[in-house]
Scaffold this active site. Structure first.
Site, PDB file in Angstrom:
ATOM      1  N   HIS A   1       9.178   1.876   2.369  1.00  0.00           N
ATOM      2  CA  HIS A   1       9.459   3.378   1.995  1.00  0.00           C
ATOM      3  C   HIS A   1      10.605   2.891   1.984  1.00  0.00           C
ATOM      4  O   HIS A   1      11.301   3.476   1.287  1.00  0.00           O
ATOM      5  CB  HIS A   1       8.744   4.124   2.794  1.00  0.00           C
ATOM      6  CG  HIS A   1       7.522   4.822   2.198  1.00  0.00           C
ATOM      7  ND1 HIS A   1       6.979   6.006   1.577  1.00  0.00           N
ATOM      8  CD2 HIS A   1       6.115   5.222   3.503  1.00  0.00           C
ATOM      9  CE1 HIS A   1       5.738   5.532   1.291  1.00  0.00           C
ATOM     10  NE2 HIS A   1       4.927   5.523   2.227  1.00  0.00           N
TER      11      HIS A   1
ATOM     12  N   HIS B   1       4.927  -1.032   6.205  1.00  0.00           N
ATOM     13  CA  HIS B   1       4.057  -0.016   5.850  1.00  0.00           C
ATOM     14  C   HIS B   1       5.946   0.810   5.688  1.00  0.00           C
ATOM     15  O   HIS B   1       5.864   1.495   4.263  1.00  0.00           O
ATOM     16  CB  HIS B   1       3.073   0.945   5.960  1.00  0.00           C
ATOM     17  CG  HIS B   1       3.202   2.334   5.129  1.00  0.00           C
ATOM     18  ND1 HIS B   1       2.164   1.955   4.265  1.00  0.00           N
ATOM     19  CD2 HIS B   1       3.267   3.207   5.214  1.00  0.00           C
ATOM     20  CE1 HIS B   1       1.805   2.751   3.785  1.00  0.00           C
ATOM     21  NE2 HIS B   1       2.757   4.061   3.891  1.00  0.00           N
ATOM     22  N   GLU B   2       6.052   1.867   6.225  1.00  0.00           N
ATOM     23  CA  GLU B   2       7.248   2.699   6.445  1.00  0.00           C
ATOM     24  C   GLU B   2       8.437   2.085   6.088  1.00  0.00           C
ATOM     25  O   GLU B   2       9.678   2.184   5.216  1.00  0.00           O
ATOM     26  CB  GLU B   2       7.945   3.668   7.604  1.00  0.00           C
ATOM     27  CG  GLU B   2       6.416   4.099   8.451  1.00  0.00           C
ATOM     28  CD  GLU B   2       6.147   5.235   7.404  1.00  0.00           C
ATOM     29  OE1 GLU B   2       6.635   5.901   7.033  1.00  0.00           O
ATOM     30  OE2 GLU B   2       5.097   5.320   7.345  1.00  0.00           O
TER      31      GLU B   2
ATOM     32  N   GLU C   1       4.460   4.823  -2.590  1.00  0.00           N
ATOM     33  CA  GLU C   1       3.396   4.620  -1.518  1.00  0.00           C
ATOM     34  C   GLU C   1       2.872   2.985  -2.607  1.00  0.00           C
ATOM     35  O   GLU C   1       2.479   2.535  -1.192  1.00  0.00           O
ATOM     36  CB  GLU C   1       1.908   5.584  -1.932  1.00  0.00           C
ATOM     37  CG  GLU C   1       0.954   4.669  -1.029  1.00  0.00           C
ATOM     38  CD  GLU C   1       1.267   4.999   0.512  1.00  0.00           C
ATOM     39  OE1 GLU C   1       2.766   5.461   0.906  1.00  0.00           O
ATOM     40  OE2 GLU C   1       0.854   4.914   1.636  1.00  0.00           O
TER      41      GLU C   1
HETATM   42 ZN    ZN Z   1       3.384   5.641   3.200  1.00  0.00          ZN
END
Ligand code: ZN
Length: 510
Positions: A272, A268-269, A298
């Site tokens: 980003h 997830h990170e 996101e």
């Molecule tokens: Zn996030």
């Protein structure tokens, strides 16, 4: 003409200097959450407050206003050029900043910092009454902020949403969310009554943290997070911070008995981070080189985490590596069973523990409540009961405590109203982008199964990352997918995947 050129250069220099200052604050915040000793807290908050004040002063520098007035009516500036985009977007932000009275800015900063402390205590003691007066103050100040910013014909909530998802209205959000809510509640109850149990215990075996560190770093690098220009550390609450060109910081946390926590946290990170690393470095601090919105940000994290990382092709490549990394732990386990375990669905009262199916229902509940709070249709004292009722409607069960209900998130105490919907917008945009990428790149799944992610990343880089703020967020997505955004790709993805895992099928809806 020379004047205009000089004005453009001067404007860009002023904006860049402001962002340079703000990025120093980001380094200090990252340090605070990863390695700073507890004793440093008071001094650090003074450092951060000083930088925040200096950055604010620069953002409202009257010289920026003068330069914008000089440039904005210049027909010679191509609207979608770097200068055109810079002028348009800085005008929008500058106007917002100068409309906020300084008294309100510092009052909000003071009250939210105290409200967060009151929230920590109220949550620990499971006592909403301790937080209520603080939340009332925050809501009052956020309404005041919204009144200063709102444009004719808008809801107060829209003025706050603008901070996170520019040029999107709450009515538009509600329209996109409605079909999603209807079908997700159907999907949750179909999964519930399927009687199917996935072998979730497989991800709760012992996974030593030292080996997890090696594996997740390898996975993040494989999808394209560049460790020459990035770093992964540990913190209680995982996040990604783009410090500036060549320096993007990620954090995660590890749990020996829960493989999903760090594994999907890092994917997830890193999603980003790949967005941050894909921005145009030469435009640092200027709108053409900045991420466009939290929803689009996101979408990048959810795409890598859920649509790539929780998919079968990804594990075709990574499962043998995982077995090697944790010798003996998964002997005799079939790849399909492991993939099913990663995707186990179980409704929880806590948003941050939610699975891919139920997550968006948590968000819609919060969106509905905060929109009512801002609109004056819900009193703060009625929040706990309203939460319980909505939770019952959406999930068919009721949290027994406010700790498992309205006291669980930090956002409202920090004044972050309008932030929640961007999580679900991210999921919607991610599904749209993935569907479009599949349409344009024929063999994505076989690439993933070989551990190759470069073609998808390059497509995202061109369609999203390198566009900066050239278009409004929704327009940017719609240009990439070449059709209007709807909930359908996300629903098709969820019904397809979980239909197969739980042996259920999507009902024909009129
Ligand atoms: Zn996030």
């Amino acid at each position: 003409m020379a004047d205009k050129l000089n004005a453009g250069a001067e404007l860009m220099e002023l904006l860049r200097a402001g962002e340079l200052l703000a990025s120093c604050g980001n380094v200090l915040s990252w340090d605070e959450q990863t390695v700073m000793p507890p004793g440093g807290a008071a001094h650090r908050s003074e450092q951060l407050a000083l930088l925040a004040g200096l950055a604010h002063d620069r953002r409202v520098d009257p010289r920026i206003g003068e330069l914008l007035s000089l440039l904005q009516n210049d027909a010679g500036i191509e609207p979608l050029s770097d200068l055109g985009v810079t002028v348009r977007e800085s005008r929008r932000l500058y106007d917002r900043h100068v409309r906020l009275p300084r008294r309100l800015v510092s009052e909000l900063s003071r009250v939210t910092s105290l409200a967060q402390q009151a929230w920590v205590e109220a949550r620990r003691e499971n006592r909403f009454e301790g937080f209520r007066p603080w939340l009332e103050q925050v809501v009052r100040l956020k309404r005041e902020e919204a009144e200063a910013l709102v444009r004719p014909g808008e809801e107060l909530y829209d003025a706050l949403l603008e901070d996170y998802e520019p040029r999107m209205t709450s009515r538009e959000v509600a329209e996109i969310f409605a079909p999603l809510r209807r079908e997700l509640t159907l999907l949750v109850s179909a999964i519930d009554s399927s009687g199917h149990k996935l072998p979730v215990d497989l991800v709760h075996r012992s996974y030593p943290v030292a080996s997890q560190r090696v594996f997740v770093k390898h996975a993040a690098a494989a999808i394209g997070f560049d460790f020459q220009r990035g770093y992964l550390a540990e913190s209680a609450h995982p996040f990604c911070s783009g410090i500036g060109p060549g320096d993007c910081r990620l954090t995660t946390r590890y749990d020996e008995r829960a493989l999903n926590t760090a594994l999907f946290g890092v994917l997830h990170e890193a999603g980003h981070g790949i967005y941050e690393q894909g921005l145009r470095e030469e435009c640092f601090g200027l709108p053409p080189g900045q991420a466009v919105s939290l929803g689009v940000h996101e979408s990048q994290s959810r795409l890598w985490e859920n649509l790539v990382g929780r998919g079968r092709p990804f594990w075709r490549h990574f499962f043998p590596l995982l077995k090697q990394t944790f010798p003996g732990t998964l002997d005799g386990v079939a790849e399909d069973d492991f993939h099913a375990a990663l995707n186990h669905v179980a409704p929880t009262f806590i948003r941050v523990e939610a699975d891919e199916v139920t997550y968006n229902l948590h968000i819609m509940l919060r969106f509905e409540l905060e929109r009512a709070l801002l609109g004056g249709n819900l009193a703060v004292s009625d929040v706990p009961e309203a939460w319980r009722q909505l939770f019952q409607n959406y999930f068919g069960r009721t949290p027994a405590t406010d700790r498992d209900g309205c006291l669980q998130d930090i956002h409202w105490s920090a004044g972050l109203f309008g932030y929640f919907p961007t999580y679900t917008l991210g999921n919607l945009y991610a599904a749209e982008l993935m569907a479009a990428a599949r349409g344009q790149i024929s063999d994505l799944d076989s690439q993933f199964a070989r551990g190759e992610f470069g073609e998808l990343r390059a497509w995202l880089r061109e369609s999203i990352h390198r566009q900066g703020r050239r278009y409004a967020p929704r327009e940017l997505i719609e240009r990439a997918i070449e059709r209007p955004v709807t909930a359908e790709p996300l629903l098709a993805h969820l019904w397809g995947k979980f239909g197969e895992l739980y042996g259920i099928s999507r009902p024909a809806v009129a």
